[in-house]
Design a protein around this motif. Structure first.
Motif, PDB file in Angstrom:
ATOM      1  N   THR A   1       2.697   6.139  -2.830  1.00  0.00           N
ATOM      2  CA  THR A   1       3.761   6.895  -3.484  1.00  0.00           C
ATOM      3  C   THR A   1       3.458   7.106  -4.958  1.00  0.00           C
ATOM      4  N   GLN A   2       3.030   6.043  -5.628  1.00  0.00           N
ATOM      5  CA  GLN A   2       2.701   6.142  -7.047  1.00  0.00           C
ATOM      6  C   GLN A   2       1.515   7.095  -7.259  1.00  0.00           C
ATOM      7  N   SER A   3       0.487   6.946  -6.446  1.00  0.00           N
ATOM      8  CA  SER A   3      -0.693   7.799  -6.585  1.00  0.00           C
ATOM      9  C   SER A   3      -0.349   9.259  -6.326  1.00  0.00           C
ATOM     10  N   SER A   4       0.456   9.494  -5.303  1.00  0.00           N
ATOM     11  CA  SER A   4       0.857  10.858  -4.978  1.00  0.00           C
ATOM     12  C   SER A   4       1.624  11.489  -6.128  1.00  0.00           C
TER      13      SER A   4
ATOM     14  N   ALA B   1       7.161  11.429  -0.178  1.00  0.00           N
ATOM     15  CA  ALA B   1       6.259  10.886  -1.189  1.00  0.00           C
ATOM     16  C   ALA B   1       4.939  10.419  -0.601  1.00  0.00           C
ATOM     17  N   ASP B   2       4.945   9.934   0.646  1.00  0.00           N
ATOM     18  CA  ASP B   2       3.698   9.446   1.220  1.00  0.00           C
ATOM     19  C   ASP B   2       2.906  10.545   1.937  1.00  0.00           C
ATOM     20  N   ASP B   3       3.438  11.783   1.910  1.00  0.00           N
ATOM     21  CA  ASP B   3       2.654  12.918   2.399  1.00  0.00           C
ATOM     22  C   ASP B   3       1.759  13.405   1.267  1.00  0.00           C
TER      23      ASP B   3
ATOM     24  N   THR C   1       0.829  -1.198   0.000  1.00  0.00           N
ATOM     25  CA  THR C   1       0.000   0.000   0.000  1.00  0.00           C
ATOM     26  C   THR C   1       0.869   1.255   0.000  1.00  0.00           C
ATOM     27  N   GLN C   2       2.007   1.193   0.680  1.00  0.00           N
ATOM     28  CA  GLN C   2       2.913   2.345   0.699  1.00  0.00           C
ATOM     29  C   GLN C   2       3.354   2.693  -0.712  1.00  0.00           C
TER      30      GLN C   2
ATOM     31  N   LEU D   1      11.277  20.841  -8.149  1.00  0.00           N
ATOM     32  CA  LEU D   1      11.465  19.604  -7.389  1.00  0.00           C
ATOM     33  C   LEU D   1      10.291  18.643  -7.502  1.00  0.00           C
ATOM     34  N   TRP D   2       9.421  18.845  -8.479  1.00  0.00           N
ATOM     35  CA  TRP D   2       8.204  18.044  -8.537  1.00  0.00           C
ATOM     36  C   TRP D   2       8.472  16.547  -8.546  1.00  0.00           C
ATOM     37  N   ASP D   3       9.541  16.121  -9.205  1.00  0.00           N
ATOM     38  CA  ASP D   3       9.828  14.692  -9.328  1.00  0.00           C
ATOM     39  C   ASP D   3      10.570  14.119  -8.122  1.00  0.00           C
ATOM     40  N   LYS D   4      10.989  14.943  -7.206  1.00  0.00           N
ATOM     41  CA  LYS D   4      11.815  14.464  -6.101  1.00  0.00           C
ATOM     42  C   LYS D   4      10.959  13.757  -5.045  1.00  0.00           C
ATOM     43  N   PRO D   5      11.497  12.696  -4.437  1.00  0.00           N
ATOM     44  CA  PRO D   5      10.734  11.974  -3.412  1.00  0.00           C
ATOM     45  C   PRO D   5      10.584  12.752  -2.114  1.00  0.00           C
ATOM     46  N   SER D   6      11.392  13.808  -1.958  1.00  0.00           N
ATOM     47  CA  SER D   6      11.327  14.597  -0.732  1.00  0.00           C
ATOM     48  C   SER D   6      11.364  16.080  -1.108  1.00  0.00           C
TER      49      SER D   6
END
Length: 758
Positions: free
Chosen positions: A280-283, A324-326, A275-276, A418-423
Motif C-alpha cells: 500500500t505504501q509503495s503503491s 491500494a494493493d492493486d 507486506t500488505q 482521487l489520487w490520494d484515495k485508497p479506492s
C-alpha cells in the motif's frame, strides 16, 4: 470507440524501451543499500522535531542519490517525505515541502535543522558559519536568522539573482522563482560545480495557482530537480506529532520511490499483513511520483515501464474499484493519464474506463452544432446543454473580438482528483479544460463529459456568441426559460448520459437516468432557489449571485461524505434526495445546507474549532426560516442531544479543546444565542463584519474570538463575557472590559443553573 489498455502505454513510453533493458539490468533495480546514514545523522543532529506554517506537501526522492530526511503523514498509516536531499554533480540539494519551514526558526528545532541543511548543502559541515557564504532570494526572515547565527549572507534581487551566484557556497530560492529558463540553467551549472541549494515548494499550491498546468511538464522546480531525483508532488503531508514533524534516523527504504518500485516488483502474490502495508505504501508513493514525473526523466520512467507491462488492463468501477494493493493497475492508470496530458487532441481516443464513468453516449446519438450566447457578467462555468463523447474532438468557434477575453472550455464536471484515495471506483482525474485563444479551438477528452464555457473573475461585462460543434444534446432544464411541455416531450429524453437542472442561483448535475421521469423540475428548482435566497439572507449578501452554486454527485470524492467548493461534491446516494421535492419540503437535506454554509461562512467570524460549526448556522436557518419547521434537521442538535452535550461538558472537567473537537457541542452554544436573540442579531453582526475596513479585521485566532464576543454583545446590547467564560471560550480581559457596562446575559433555560443570570 475504445482503445486497448496497452495502446495508451505504447504511445507514452515507446521512446523509453531502448533504455529499458539497460536499466533493468543495472545495479539500481537490485540496489538494497540503506540511505546515506552519515548525511542523515548530520542533517538531523540536535533535531527532534520541526514546524511549518501552512499545509506542506510531499516531496519525492527517487534514483540512487536522493533520500528522505523528514517524513509527514499522508493519512491511513501512510508516510510522505516533506524534506528530501540529494546530490547533483558535485553539489548538494535540500528541498523543503513548504516555504513555511524556513520561517519557523523559533519553533521546535526548526532553526537548528535549517543550519544543518545550510552546512550540509555547502559541503562545509565543520566550517565556522562566517566561512559559509549564503545567497538568499525573497526570504528576509531566513536571511535575518542566518545573519544572527554568523553566516555570511547576501540578499539577492529577483531581477538578476541567477547572475550573482559566483562566490556563493549556498543559495536559497523557492521553486516559484526559477523562471525564466535562464535562471534554471544558471542554478543547474552552480550546483553541478559544487554549489549548494536550499529550496522550497508546494505542489498542491502551485496547481491551484496554475490551473490547467501539470507538475510534470510546467513546474519549474521539477524541470530541474528531477535530474537529482527530487519532485514536488500534489497532496498534503500532515504533522506526525501535534503541530510538529518529528525526525528519526529510521527511514523506510520505500520512502525512495525507486525502492518502492523494487518492493512491488519483488512482492509475492501471497502477502503477510506487514507486506500488505508495504504494498500500500509503495503503491501510494509510486502513484504520486508518477503524476509529477517529466517525460524527459531517465531515472524512473524506464522502471515504471517495466512495471506497466505487468498490467492486465483492469478497468475501475463502483463494483470493482482499483484498491491500494492493486499497485500495478494503479500505476498503469497513472501512466495512462499522464500520457493524455501530452497527447494532441486529434490523437486522443476514448479511454476504456470512460464507459464506466462518467459514461459513453449511445452509438446512434446525433452530433450537433449549437450556437449560444454567454454573458460574462456571470463568472464560472456556463452550462451548454451538450455532452462531449469520450475521445471525440469538439470545435469551439469564437468571434474575433472574444479571443482575448480569457474564456476556457471544460469537459467534465467531476473535477475531484482521487489520487490520494485508497479506492478508485473511477479514473482518478477525468475533467479537462482548455483556454480559448483563437477563433477556432479544438478540445477532446478521453473520458468525455458535460461541456462548459468558463468565464474568469473580473471579466469585462459583455455578451459573447459562440458556436460548439461535435457535441451531443443532453437534458438541460433552465428555470424560467425551459417550457415544461418541451422538457417532458423532448429535452429530458436527449441522449447525453448526464443532465443539468439550472437556475440563476444553483445548478444540479445528475445522471440523466435520474431525471427521465422527472415531470416537474420547475417546482423543484423553485424550492432550491428559496434555499439559496435564505442562505444569502443570513450571509447578508445579494440574492442576485455573481455565479450560481453548483452541486455534483460522484462515485467517489476527494474528501468526506460531501464537501464544499465549486462545485459542491456529493456521493451518488444523495441524488434521489436532491430531486425529491416532497422529502425536501418536509425533512430537508442537512448535508446540502451544511456544504452551502461552508461556501458562505466568513473567516473573520469562524475561529479555530468552528469551521464545522458556523456552516451549520446556515443549515439551522434553512430549516427554521425557509422550511418553517423549526431549529431541527440533525439528531446532533435535538433536545435530547443538547442536554447530553451540556451534561457532559459542564458536568466534567471538560476544556475548550473538548469544545473545539465536538461540532454539535459547539453548535449548542450558538443555538442558545439564536434562541436568545433571534436571527436578526446574526444578520446585523455578519453585515457589520462585511463592512469592516481591512485594518479592523481580526488578524489571528485570538482576535477572532474577541471580536465575535464584542461585536455580537454590542449588537444585542448585552454583556456576553460571562456567557463565553461559562463555555470556556478564551477571550482577553480587554475585550471583556469593553462590554462590562452592558447588562449581563445568560440563557434562561437549557443551561446549568449556576450560570444563569441573577
Amino acid at each position: 470507440m475504445t482503445a486497448k489498455p496497452h495502446n495508451w502505454f505504447t504511445t507514452f513510453a515507446g521512446p523509453l524501451f531502448a533504455a529499458l533493458t539497460f536499466i533493468s539490468n543495472s545495479p539500481l533495480l537490485a540496489q538494497t543499500a540503506p540511505f546515506p546514514q552519515a548525511d542523515i545523522r548530520f542533517l538531523q543532529e540536535g533535531v527532534k522535531a520541526i514546524e511549518s506554517s501552512g499545509a506542506p506537501g510531499p516531496v519525492a526522492a527517487f534514483g540512487p542519490m536522493a533520500f528522505p530526511v523528514v517524513l509527514g503523514s499522508a493519512g491511513r498509516n501512510l508516510s510522505a517525505p516533506v524534506i528530501v536531499a540529494s546530490r547533483l554533480g558535485s553539489g548538494r540539494i535540500v528541498a523543503f515541502g513548504h516555504g513555511g519551514f524556513l520561517g519557523k526558526t523559533d519553533k521546535a528545532d526548526t532553526g537548528r535543522f535549517i543550519e544543518n541543511s545550510v552546512r550540509w548543502a555547502a559541503s562545509r559541515t565543520s566550517a565556522q558559519p562566517s566561512a559559509i557564504k549564503v545567497g538568499i532570494l525573497g526570504n528576509d526572515n531566513l536571511a535575518k536568522y542566518l545573519k544572527t547565527k554568523g553566516y555570511d549572507v547576501t540578499t539577492l534581487a529577483q531581477k538578476d539573482w541567477h547572475t550573482k551566484l559566483a562566490g556563493l557556497n549556498v543559495v536559497y530560492a523557492d521553486t516559484t522563482d526559477w523562471n525564466p529558463a535562464a535562471s534554471r540553467q544558471a542554478l543547474d551549472k552552480f550546483i553541478r560545480a559544487g554549489g549548494g541549494l536550499i529550496t522550497s515548494g508546494l505542489g498542491w499550491g502551485w496547481l491551484q495557482l496554475n490551473p490547467g498546468k501539470s507538475l510534470s511538464e510546467q513546474h519549474a522546480g521539477n524541470q530541474l530537480l528531477t535530474q537529482a531525483g527530487i519532485l514536488y508532488l500534489d497532496g498534503y503531508a500532515k504533522p506526525t506529532s501535534s503541530n510538529s514533524y518529528t525526525t528519526s534516523g529510521n527511514l523506510p527504504a520505500v520512502m525512495n520511490t525507486s525502492h518502492a518500485l523494487e518492493a512491488l516488483l519483488d512482492t509475492p502474490k501471497t502477502r503477510t499483513p506487514i507486506t500488505q502495508q508495504l504494498v500500500t505504501q509503495s503503491s501510494w508513493i509510486l502513484t504520486q511520483t508518477a503524476q509529477a514525473l517529466p517525460k524527459s526523466d531517465r531515472l524512473l520512467q524506464p522502471q515504471l515501464a517495466a512495471l506497466r507491462l505487468r498490467s492486465k488492463g483492469k478497468i475501475p468501477s463502483a463494483k470493482s474499484p482499483l484498491k491500494a494493493d492493486d499497485a500495478v493497475e494503479r500505476i498503469a492508470m497513472t501512466l495512462d493519464l499522464q500520457a493524455l496530458e501530452n497527447t494532441p487532441y486529434a490523437q486522443i481516443k476514448a479511454h476504456p474506463a470512460a464507459a464506466e464513468f462518467p459514461g459513453s453516449v449511445p452509438a446512434d446519438a446525433q452530433r450537433v452544432t449549437k450556437t449560444l450566447t454567454i454573458s460574462t457578467k456571470k463568472t464560472g462555468w456556463h452550462s451548454t446543454g451538450l455532452y462531449a463523447a469520450p475521445g471525440e474532438t469538439i470545435t469551439i468557434t469564437l468571434p474575433d473580438n472574444a479571443t482575448k477575453d480569457r474564456l476556457s472550455v471544460r469537459i467534465g464536471c467531476h473535477t475531484d482528483r482521487l489520487w490520494d484515495k485508497p479506492s478508485w471506483p473511477r479514473a482518478p482525474q477525468i475533467s479537462t479544460s482548455e483556454s480559448l485563444k483563437k477563433t477556432s479551438n479544438a478540445i477532446a477528452s478521453a473520458f468525455g463529459g458535460l461541456m462548459y464555457i468558463e468565464v474568469p473573475n473580473n471579466a469585462a461585462a459583455k455578451d459573447i456568441t459562440l458556436t460548439i460543434a461535435g457535441g451531443v444534446n443532453t437534458p438541460h432544464f433552465i428555470l424560467s426559460q425551459t417550457k415544461l411541455e418541451d422538457w417532458r416531450e423532448t429535452i429530458r429524453n436527449y441522449p447525453g448520459p448526464w443532465a443539468e437542472l439550472e437556475t440563476s442561483k444553483v445548478i444540479f448535475s445528475v445522471p440523466s437516468s435520474a431525471i427521465r421521469t422527472l415531470d416537474d423540475p420547475e417546482a423543484l428548482m423553485q424550492y432550491w432557489d428559496r434555499v439559496l435566497d435564505g442562505v444569502a439572507d443570513l450571509a447578508t449578501i445579494s440574492r442576485d449571485r455573481k455565479r450560481p452554486e453548483r452541486i455534483v454527485p460522484d462515485v467517489e470524492i476527494s474528501a468526506g461524505y460531501m464537501h464544499s467548493g465549486y462545485p459542491i461534491m456529493t456521493h451518488m446516494d444523495v441524488i434521489d434526495e436532491s430531486l425529491d421535492l416532497k422529502h425536501l419540503t418536509t425533512k430537508g437535506s442537512w448535508g446540502h445546507y451544511h456544504e452551502l454554509g461552508h461556501n458562505h461562512q466568513a473567516p473573520d467570524w469562524t475561529f479555530d474549532g468552528t469551521t464545522e460549526v458556523t456552516c451549520n448556522l446556515f443549515a439551522l436557518y434553512t430549516f427554521d426560516q425557509v422550511l418553517g419547521i423549526g431549529l431541527k434537521g440533525h439528531n446532533g442538535i435535538g433536545d435530547d442531544a443538547r442536554q447530553k452535550h451540556l451534561k457532559k461538558y459542564f458536568g466534567t472537567n471538560a476544556k475548550f479543546d473538548d469544545w473545539k473537537r465536538d461540532p454539535f457541542l459547539a453548535l449548542t452554544m450558538y443555538y442558545q444565542l439564536i434562541e436568545g436573540f433571534g436571527w436578526d442579531a446574526f444578520k446585523k453582526t455578519f453585515a457589520e463584519y462585511r463592512k469592516l475596513p481591512k485594518e479592523e479585521r481580526p488578524k489571528n485566532d485570538d482576535q477572532e474570538r474577541d471580536q465575535w464576543m464584542v461585536r455580537f454583545s454590542k449588537t444585542v446590547g448585552k454583556n456576553l463575557g460571562p456567557f463565553f467564560e461559562a463555555w470556556k471560550i478564551p477571550t482577553s480581559q480587554a475585550a471583556r472590559d469593553s462590554i462590562k457596562d452592558l447588562p449581563v446575559w445568560m440563557p434562561e433555560s437549557d443551561f446549568p443553573a449556576r450560570y444563569k443570570s441573577p
